[in-house]
Design a protein around this motif. Structure first.
Motif, PDB file in Angstrom:
ATOM      1  N   THR A   1     -28.968 -65.869 -15.117  1.00 36.32           N
ATOM      2  CA  THR A   1     -29.618 -65.623 -16.394  1.00 36.32           C
ATOM      3  C   THR A   1     -28.725 -66.057 -17.540  1.00 36.32           C
ATOM      4  O   THR A   1     -27.534 -65.712 -17.573  1.00 36.32           O
ATOM      5  CB  THR A   1     -29.971 -64.128 -16.556  1.00 36.32           C
ATOM      6  N   LEU A   2     -29.308 -66.831 -18.426  1.00 39.59           N
ATOM      7  CA  LEU A   2     -28.668 -67.156 -19.689  1.00 39.59           C
ATOM      8  C   LEU A   2     -29.198 -66.142 -20.675  1.00 39.59           C
ATOM      9  O   LEU A   2     -30.392 -66.127 -20.995  1.00 39.59           O
ATOM     10  CB  LEU A   2     -29.022 -68.567 -20.131  1.00 39.59           C
ATOM     11  N   GLU A   3     -28.332 -65.266 -21.151  1.00 42.58           N
ATOM     12  CA  GLU A   3     -28.776 -64.134 -21.955  1.00 42.58           C
ATOM     13  C   GLU A   3     -29.462 -64.591 -23.233  1.00 42.58           C
ATOM     14  O   GLU A   3     -30.497 -64.057 -23.631  1.00 42.58           O
ATOM     15  CB  GLU A   3     -27.575 -63.253 -22.300  1.00 42.58           C
TER      16      GLU A   3
ATOM     17  N   ASP B   1     -18.878 -67.169 -19.231  1.00 43.37           N
ATOM     18  CA  ASP B   1     -19.305 -66.619 -20.526  1.00 43.37           C
ATOM     19  C   ASP B   1     -20.716 -67.068 -20.870  1.00 43.37           C
ATOM     20  O   ASP B   1     -21.032 -68.253 -20.829  1.00 43.37           O
ATOM     21  CB  ASP B   1     -18.343 -67.064 -21.633  1.00 43.37           C
ATOM     22  N   GLY B   2     -21.558 -66.101 -21.243  1.00 43.38           N
ATOM     23  CA  GLY B   2     -22.933 -66.402 -21.625  1.00 43.38           C
ATOM     24  C   GLY B   2     -23.906 -66.392 -20.462  1.00 43.38           C
ATOM     25  O   GLY B   2     -25.104 -66.617 -20.652  1.00 43.38           O
ATOM     26  N   TYR B   3     -23.399 -66.127 -19.264  1.00 47.21           N
ATOM     27  CA  TYR B   3     -24.226 -66.104 -18.052  1.00 47.21           C
ATOM     28  C   TYR B   3     -24.066 -64.760 -17.331  1.00 47.21           C
ATOM     29  O   TYR B   3     -22.990 -64.185 -17.326  1.00 47.21           O
ATOM     30  CB  TYR B   3     -23.814 -67.200 -17.067  1.00 47.21           C
ATOM     31  N   SER B   4     -25.154 -64.341 -16.701  1.00 42.82           N
ATOM     32  CA  SER B   4     -25.079 -63.201 -15.794  1.00 42.82           C
ATOM     33  C   SER B   4     -25.854 -63.548 -14.536  1.00 42.82           C
ATOM     34  O   SER B   4     -26.667 -64.475 -14.523  1.00 42.82           O
ATOM     35  CB  SER B   4     -25.635 -61.930 -16.426  1.00 42.82           C
ATOM     36  N   VAL B   5     -25.577 -62.821 -13.462  1.00 45.37           N
ATOM     37  CA  VAL B   5     -26.237 -63.082 -12.191  1.00 45.37           C
ATOM     38  C   VAL B   5     -26.667 -61.769 -11.561  1.00 45.37           C
ATOM     39  O   VAL B   5     -26.163 -60.700 -11.905  1.00 45.37           O
ATOM     40  CB  VAL B   5     -25.324 -63.844 -11.197  1.00 45.37           C
ATOM     41  N   SER B   6     -27.598 -61.909 -10.647  1.00 42.38           N
ATOM     42  CA  SER B   6     -27.990 -60.739  -9.859  1.00 42.38           C
ATOM     43  C   SER B   6     -28.385 -61.186  -8.476  1.00 42.38           C
ATOM     44  O   SER B   6     -28.922 -62.273  -8.285  1.00 42.38           O
ATOM     45  CB  SER B   6     -29.145 -59.979 -10.526  1.00 42.38           C
ATOM     46  N   ARG B   7     -28.113 -60.311  -7.516  1.00 44.29           N
ATOM     47  CA  ARG B   7     -28.477 -60.584  -6.130  1.00 44.29           C
ATOM     48  C   ARG B   7     -28.916 -59.273  -5.502  1.00 44.29           C
ATOM     49  O   ARG B   7     -28.120 -58.491  -5.033  1.00 44.29           O
ATOM     50  CB  ARG B   7     -27.321 -61.195  -5.353  1.00 44.29           C
ATOM     51  N   SER B   8     -30.229 -59.069  -5.504  1.00 45.74           N
ATOM     52  CA  SER B   8     -30.803 -57.839  -4.956  1.00 45.74           C
ATOM     53  C   SER B   8     -31.256 -58.021  -3.515  1.00 45.74           C
ATOM     54  O   SER B   8     -31.494 -57.030  -2.804  1.00 45.74           O
ATOM     55  CB  SER B   8     -31.977 -57.368  -5.816  1.00 45.74           C
ATOM     56  N   LYS B   9     -31.366 -59.271  -3.085  1.00 43.66           N
ATOM     57  CA  LYS B   9     -31.726 -59.582  -1.704  1.00 43.66           C
ATOM     58  C   LYS B   9     -30.828 -60.714  -1.215  1.00 43.66           C
ATOM     59  O   LYS B   9     -30.380 -61.539  -2.019  1.00 43.66           O
ATOM     60  CB  LYS B   9     -33.188 -60.042  -1.596  1.00 43.66           C
TER      61      LYS B   9
END
Lengths: 111, 113
Positions: A77-79, A62-70
């Motif tokens: 990311t902490l929104e 909760d409160g975090y998001s992630v990304s992996r494009s490579k």
């Protein structure tokens, strides 16, 4: 040592601001993980990735998001940062025989 | 539910004395087991791991661990500790259902001169 770097290594930010932490690997491993470490709680999994664009939630997402494009980069990311997100953040990669190797950590202070 | 227990939050040992850190796990399948060490202000470093075969596993820095299935334990040992061994030690078990590690809460090792 496994080729894992984290940036920044230290960050001070204010409540309500977005924050992005970066984990970079040179090992071409499929699995990457984000943990937070707090006194009395040990290591807790935030999110993990099992491939490019493939991510899943951990215990404390909760409160975090992630990304992996490579393959080599996994962003956390902490929104909208809160004081409860003050912590030390570790990235890990999943190597051979399910062994995880850790980065040096990022110390985040949210004021 | 799967879990890892490290019963000792802190352990104090004199330099040169032997050490044993306890780890108990709860996991239905054959476990993959790990010990990591974290020096102050540092990341986690793998000490040793058990996957199969010989139940006594040798690691770095003179550490060893023994897997005992009947006791669901994977205790870490060192015959003679050095001041540089002062650190926090974490036991973990790998879950092949979701490719995650379950972590113990850690044991902080203090070395008395």
């Amino acid at each position: 040592d496994a080729g894992i770097t984290q940036s920044p290594r230290h960050k001070v930010t204010e409540t309500g601001t977005p924050v992005t932490l970066r984990c970079h690997q040179t090992e071409n491993h499929r699995y990457m993980y984000w943990y937070r470490q707090d006194p009395g709680h040990g290591l807790r999994l935030i999110h993990y990735s099992y491939g490019v664009k493939d991510t899943d939630k951990g215990e404390v997402s909760d409160g975090y998001s992630v990304s992996r494009s490579k393959t080599e980069d996994f962003l956390l990311t902490l929104e909208s940062a809160t004081s409860s997100q003050t912590s030390v953040y570790f990235c890990a990669i999943g190597g051979d025989q399910e062994t995880q190797y850790f980065g040096p950590g990022t110390r985040l202070l949210v004021l | 539910a799967q879990s890892v227990t490290q019963p000792d939050i802190h352990i104090t040992v004199s330099e040169g004395a032997s050490l044993e850190l306890r780890c108990n796990y709860s996991y239905g399948a054959t476990p993959y087991l790990f010990w990591y060490v974290q020096s102050p202000g540092q990341g986690l470093q793998l000490l040793l791991k058990y996957f199969s075969g010989d139940t006594l596993v040798q690691g770095i820095k003179g550490f060893e661990a023994e897997f005992k299935r009947s006791q669901s334990s994977f205790n870490l040992r060192k015959p003679s500790v050095h001041w540089s061994d002062a650190a926090e030690y974490f036991c973990a078990v790998f879950m092949d259902s979701n490719y995650q590690l379950i972590w113990g809460a850690g044991t902080k090792l203090i070395i008395k001169p």
